[in-house]
Structures are given as C-alpha cells and as structure tokens.
Motif scaffolding. Structure first.
Motif, PDB file in Angstrom:
ATOM      1  N   PHE A 147      95.404  -0.689   9.741  1.00  0.00           N
ATOM      2  CA  PHE A 147      94.270  -1.556   9.199  1.00  0.00           C
ATOM      3  C   PHE A 147      93.016  -0.946   9.936  1.00  0.00           C
ATOM      4  CE2 PHE A 147      91.238  -4.559   9.177  1.00  0.00           C
ATOM      5  CZ  PHE A 147      91.030  -4.981   7.905  1.00  0.00           C
ATOM      6  N   ARG A 148      92.056  -0.479   8.819  1.00  0.00           N
ATOM      7  CA  ARG A 148      90.800  -0.152   9.450  1.00  0.00           C
ATOM      8  C   ARG A 148      89.726  -0.999   8.524  1.00  0.00           C
ATOM      9  NH1 ARG A 148      90.805   4.924  11.756  1.00  0.00           N
ATOM     10  NH2 ARG A 148      88.733   4.454  12.496  1.00  0.00           N
ATOM     11  N   GLY A 149      88.752  -1.507   9.271  1.00  0.00           N
ATOM     12  CA  GLY A 149      87.760  -2.307   8.522  1.00  0.00           C
ATOM     13  C   GLY A 149      87.440  -3.618   9.026  1.00  0.00           C
ATOM     14  N   LEU A 150      86.575  -4.541   8.692  1.00  0.00           N
ATOM     15  CA  LEU A 150      86.252  -5.617   9.270  1.00  0.00           C
ATOM     16  C   LEU A 150      86.567  -6.970   8.895  1.00  0.00           C
ATOM     17  CD1 LEU A 150      82.368  -4.727   9.558  1.00  0.00           C
ATOM     18  CD2 LEU A 150      84.115  -4.591  11.365  1.00  0.00           C
ATOM     19  N   SER A 151      87.450  -6.630   7.720  1.00  0.00           N
ATOM     20  CA  SER A 151      87.900  -8.052   7.048  1.00  0.00           C
ATOM     21  C   SER A 151      89.224  -8.413   7.328  1.00  0.00           C
ATOM     22  CB  SER A 151      87.598  -7.828   5.455  1.00  0.00           C
ATOM     23  OG  SER A 151      88.218  -6.736   5.102  1.00  0.00           O
ATOM     24  N   TYR A 152      89.774  -8.184   8.568  1.00  0.00           N
ATOM     25  CA  TYR A 152      91.005  -8.526   8.857  1.00  0.00           C
ATOM     26  C   TYR A 152      91.478  -9.905   8.836  1.00  0.00           C
ATOM     27  CZ  TYR A 152      95.257  -8.909  11.647  1.00  0.00           C
ATOM     28  OH  TYR A 152      96.551  -8.918  12.116  1.00  0.00           O
ATOM     29  N   SER A 153      92.741 -10.270   8.189  1.00  0.00           N
ATOM     30  CA  SER A 153      92.967 -11.567   7.896  1.00  0.00           C
ATOM     31  C   SER A 153      94.334 -11.981   8.429  1.00  0.00           C
ATOM     32  CB  SER A 153      93.115 -11.869   6.353  1.00  0.00           C
ATOM     33  OG  SER A 153      93.515 -13.340   6.204  1.00  0.00           O
ATOM     34  N   ARG A 154      94.436 -12.659   9.357  1.00  0.00           N
ATOM     35  CA  ARG A 154      95.962 -12.978   9.905  1.00  0.00           C
ATOM     36  C   ARG A 154      96.691 -13.645   9.046  1.00  0.00           C
ATOM     37  NH1 ARG A 154      96.828 -17.237  15.033  1.00  0.00           N
ATOM     38  NH2 ARG A 154      99.197 -16.614  15.420  1.00  0.00           N
ATOM     39  N   SER A 155      96.126 -14.510   8.132  1.00  0.00           N
ATOM     40  CA  SER A 155      96.846 -15.134   7.277  1.00  0.00           C
ATOM     41  C   SER A 155      97.786 -14.021   6.002  1.00  0.00           C
ATOM     42  CB  SER A 155      96.225 -16.276   6.255  1.00  0.00           C
ATOM     43  OG  SER A 155      95.250 -15.422   5.612  1.00  0.00           O
ATOM     44  N   THR A 156      97.019 -12.907   5.909  1.00  0.00           N
ATOM     45  CA  THR A 156      97.758 -11.901   5.011  1.00  0.00           C
ATOM     46  C   THR A 156      98.875 -11.579   5.719  1.00  0.00           C
ATOM     47  OG1 THR A 156      95.549 -11.391   4.252  1.00  0.00           O
ATOM     48  CG2 THR A 156      97.383  -9.632   3.779  1.00  0.00           C
ATOM     49  N   VAL A 157      98.768 -10.960   6.921  1.00  0.00           N
ATOM     50  CA  VAL A 157      99.914 -10.772   7.787  1.00  0.00           C
ATOM     51  C   VAL A 157     101.249 -11.569   7.788  1.00  0.00           C
ATOM     52  CG1 VAL A 157     100.852  -9.849  10.151  1.00  0.00           C
ATOM     53  CG2 VAL A 157      98.308  -9.200   9.244  1.00  0.00           C
ATOM     54  N   HIS A 158     100.908 -13.062   7.986  1.00  0.00           N
ATOM     55  CA  HIS A 158     101.786 -14.067   7.865  1.00  0.00           C
ATOM     56  C   HIS A 158     102.523 -14.187   6.426  1.00  0.00           C
ATOM     57  CE1 HIS A 158     100.152 -16.557  11.264  1.00  0.00           C
ATOM     58  NE2 HIS A 158     100.396 -15.298  11.785  1.00  0.00           N
ATOM     59  N   GLY A 159     101.649 -13.818   5.332  1.00  0.00           N
ATOM     60  CA  GLY A 159     102.151 -14.053   3.968  1.00  0.00           C
ATOM     61  C   GLY A 159     103.099 -12.751   3.805  1.00  0.00           C
ATOM     62  N   MET A 160     102.644 -11.470   4.392  1.00  0.00           N
ATOM     63  CA  MET A 160     103.869 -10.422   4.286  1.00  0.00           C
ATOM     64  C   MET A 160     105.313 -10.935   4.903  1.00  0.00           C
ATOM     65  SD  MET A 160     101.349  -7.106   4.945  1.00  0.00           S
ATOM     66  CE  MET A 160      99.735  -6.995   4.379  1.00  0.00           C
TER      67      MET A 160
END
Length: 227
Positions: free
Chosen positions: A41-54
C-alpha cells in the motif's frame, strides 16, 4: 435434548471436517491477501476496515459456497438475499477493488473444495502484486517539485541561476516568469528534477547566495502519495 441435536449429526464427521478445512483455508488465504495489500500500500487513504473486509470476506464467501453446494434452489435463494443488501461503502482505488475481489475468489475456491486453485491462486496473486510494486511497474517519472524565487532583472542573475540549476538538477523547465516591483525584479517558477534528494538543500542554499535572489521556496510533490 437429543432430538434438538439430531440435525447437527446428519452431515457426518466427513462433512464437518470438510467445512472446517475449507473455512480455515479461506480465512488463512484471505489474511495472506490482506498482508500483501498492507505491504504494497502506498498513499494516505489507508483503511483498516478494508483489510478486515478482505480477511473476513473470504470466510463469508466460503460459507455461502458450502451452503449452496450443488443445490440450484439454494443458490437462487442466497443470490436473492444478497441482492437485498446494499453496500454503501465506495472504494476509490481500482486496486482496492481487485484485492476485495481476490479475497472473495479465494473464498469461492475454498468453498468449492478447489484447494489447489485457492492456494496457487493466492501465491501467484501475491507474488505478482509484489513484483509490480517493487519493480515500479507502470510508474512515470515526474518532476520532483516546483522551485519559486524572485531575482533581479538582468543577464548576470540569469546566468548565475542557470549555472546553479544545471549543476544541481537533472532537468528543469521554466513555468512562469513574471515582472514585479515595476520591472526591477522577476518572479521565477521552475519545474525541476534534482539529480539526487541530497542536492535539494544545497540547491536552495546556492540560490540564496546569489545577490538579489530572495524568497526561495521548493515545493516538493511526491508521486508515490495518492491524495
């Protein structure tokens, strides 16, 4: 009490074992895909919920595949139930959508007992994304930043500025040249690519040492950050 537990014993030990192996494999491979996502991941819009969703989306998909089995009626019923669910979350990056889809695909393969396809698919997916990330595939060379300053009008200052830019920059292009202070001062703006990051500070210092040069500002733009 025994009658209440009887439906749970109808599947047999093999079916319970198969479901357990499929769900655990889906969970493990979903976490592997999530780890690849976090590592690349590269950027500023990191979302922990996206990782949990995966990580958990693969388990849910696997559970649905196990529930459907070979039953067309069950598949139609589950599809109808899912169509009533409206997901409000919008994914801005196509890359995030690909990772979510990969996690769901792992769950489908595990639920269908296609263990080889699930494991090899996850391995090739992770290796492919790692290769694209670390080789910089698809990246384009962009200017490092915008250099702005004011300098006195005249050939002496222009020659000194050009000499400093040639010695510190790989490339530089004049973007704006505007008169100020009734024509005695010129405002310069350059797009530059420095030869190395270590030369950014010496570039600013060298320009400030030119007589009459003031308000030197280097505005960096990092191409790796996605706003």
């Amino acid at each position: 009490m025994i009658e209440l537990l009887e439906p749970f014993a109808q599947g047999g030990a093999f079916e319970w074992r198969r479901a357990l192996v499929s769900l655990l494999l889906a969970f493990g491979l979903g976490q592997a895909i999530a780890l690849v996502y976090m590592a690349t991941f590269r950027g500023l819009s990191y979302s922990r919920s996206t990782v949990h969703g995966m990580a958990m989306g693969s388990v849910i998909t696997c559970m649905l595949m196990l529930a459907v089995g070979n039953s067309i009626a069950a598949g139609i019923g589950i599809a109808g139930g899912l169509s009533a669910i409206r997901f409000r979350t919008s994914l801005r990056e196509p890359r995030d959508i690909i990772f979510i889809f990969a996690a769901l695909g792992v769950g489908m393969a595990s639920g269908a007992q296609a263990y080889g396809a699930a494991i090899l698919g996850t391995a090739i997916f992770g290796a492919g994304f790692g290769l694209l990330h670390f080789t910089g595939y698809g990246a384009r060379r962009q200017p490092d930043g915008l250099l702005r300053f004011t300098a006195p009008a005249g050939p002496e200052a222009e020659q000194a500025i050009a000499r400093i830019l040639r010695s510190h920059c790989r490339t530089f292009a004049l973007v704006t040249l505007r008169e100020a202070a009734q024509g005695t001062v010129m405002e310069h703006a350059y797009q530059i690519s420095v030869q190395s990051p270590a030369l950014r500070s010496p570039l600013v210092t060298s320009l400030q040492a030119v007589p009459g040069v003031q308000d030197v500002a280097l505005l960096l733009q990092e191409p790796t950050l996605d706003l």
